[in-house]
Write an enzyme that holds these catalytic residues in place. Structure first.
Site: not given
Ligand code: HH2
Length: 279
Positions: A221, A255
Site C-alpha cells: 500500500k 491479506r
Molecule cells: N484492501 C484492498 C482491497 N480489499 N479488503 C480488506 N478486508 N482489507 C483491505 O485492506 C483491503 C481489502 C485494496 O488492495 P488491493 O485489492 O490490492 O487493490 P485494489 O483495491 O486496487 O484492487
C-alpha cells in the site's frame, strides 16, 4: 479455532494468510495480470502451493480514485473465477465485494466468506449477508474510494475506527448474523493519512481487544511508498515488516499479494514465539 466457510474451513488457531487475486483491469498492484479464468486459477493455485490459507477474489478496485464497476461487469469478472477455484482448490475462497447481488452469486459459485470494504452499508447487503450465512469481514473506510484520500480527518483515529467497527458488528448481529461469523478490519489506506495508518498499527490492540479476529491489508500500500519512497513493485519486503508488526499487535489474518515470503516470515515468528523468544 476453525471458521466454517461453506464446505471448507479456515484455521484461525494460527495466523491465516489471505492471498489476493484481483480480476480487475485497474487494481493498484495486480490489475490486468490475470485476464481470464485460466490465468486467475493458475495464480490462485500458485498462492495455495505457497501456503495461502484462503484466496480473496475481487472484481472491483477500491484503490484511491477508482471508479465504481456496474454489477453485471463485476459478476462477469468474479463468478467464473470463483467457480473454477472452488472446484479444484482445497482452501476456502472469499469474495471482495460490497454488492448484495455479487455476494449472493459468489456464494452460490462456491465462495465461503464475504470480505466487504463497506462493512455491509450498501442497501440490501446486510439482509443478503444474513441469508447467506457465511463468515464476513467488516472493514472501516472513511468516505468512498474516489474521494477518500482527499484530506481525511479524525479527532482520534483508533477510537473512531473501533467505534465504527462496533456499530457495524452491532448492525450485523441485529440483522441475525452470528457474532462468531465476524472478522473486523481497520482498513489501512481507506480514508487515512500516513499518520492515521501508523496510529492504527500502533493502536491495533484496541481493535483486537474487541474479541473478533482482526484482518489487516497492508500489502504494497501507498503507506510504504510514502514512508520509504518505494514503487509498488518493490514493496513486498516492507509489506512483510508491517504485517509482522500487525500480527505482534494482535492481527489474526494477513491479506497479501506476496504469499510465499509472508508465510515464511509469519510462520517463523510463530515458531520462535513457541520458544518464548519473540515479543
Ligand atoms: N484492501 C484492498 C482491497 N480489499 N479488503 C480488506 N478486508 N482489507 C483491505 O485492506 C483491503 C481489502 C485494496 O488492495 P488491493 O485489492 O490490492 O487493490 P485494489 O483495491 O486496487 O484492487
Amino acid at each position: 479455532m476453525r471458521l466454517a466457510c461453506g464446505a471448507k474451513a479456515l484455521d484461525l488457531s494460527r495466523v491465516a494468510i489471505m492471498g489476493i487475486l484481483n480480476v480487475t483491469p485497474d487494481s493498484f498492484s495486480d490489475g490486468g495480470s490475470w485476464r481470464d479464468s485460466e490465468q486467475a486459477l493458475a495464480r490462485a493455485r500458485q498462492m495455495v502451493e505457497e501456503g495461502a490459507d484462503i484466496i480473496d477474489i475481487g472484481g472491483e478496485s477500491t484503490r484511491p480514485g477508482a471508479s465504481p464497476v456496474p454489477v453485471e461487469e463485476e459478476l462477469r469478472r468474479v463468478v467464473p473465477v470463483i467457480e473454477a477455484c472452488a472446484r479444484v482448490l482445497p482452501v476456502p475462497l472469499s469474495v471482495d465485494t460490497s454488492k448484495p447481488e455479487v455476494m449472493r452469486a459468489a456464494v452460490e459459485a462456491g465462495a465461503g466468506l464475504i470480505n466487504d470494504v463497506r462493512a455491509l452499508r450498501v442497501p440490501g447487503a446486510l439482509e443478503t449477508a444474513a441469508e447467506l450465512r457465511v463468515p464476513l469481514c467488516l472493514m472501516h473506510m472513511l468516505g468512498e474510494p474516489q474521494t477518500m484520500q482527499r484530506d481525511p480527518r479524525y479527532a482520534d483515529v483508533v477510537s473512531e475506527v473501533r467505534e465504527f467497527l462496533q456499530q457495524r458488528v452491532d448492525a450485523a448481529v441485529a440483522a441475525g448474523i452470528s457474532a462468531a461469523q465476524l472478522i473486523v478490519d481497520p482498513g489501512f489506506g481507506f480514508g487515512k493519512t500516513v499518520e492515521h495508518n501508523l496510529a492504527l498499527l500502533r493502536g491495533l490492540r484496541a481493535i483486537s481487544d474487541m474479541r473478533y479476529p482482526v484482518l489487516v491489508g497492508l500489502s504494497r500500500k501507498s503507506l510504504i511508498g510514502q514512508l520509504r519512497g518505494l514503487p509498488v513493485e518493490r514493496r513486498a519486503h516492507a509489506s512483510i515488516a508491517l504485517a509482522l508488526l500487525a500480527v505482534v499487535n494482535g492481527a489474526r489474518l494477513v491479506r497479501t499479494h506476496d504469499v510465499a515470503p509472508t508465510v515464511d516470515a509469519l510462520r517463523t515468528y510463530e515458531a520462535v514465539r513457541l520458544h518464548n523468544c519473540a515479543v
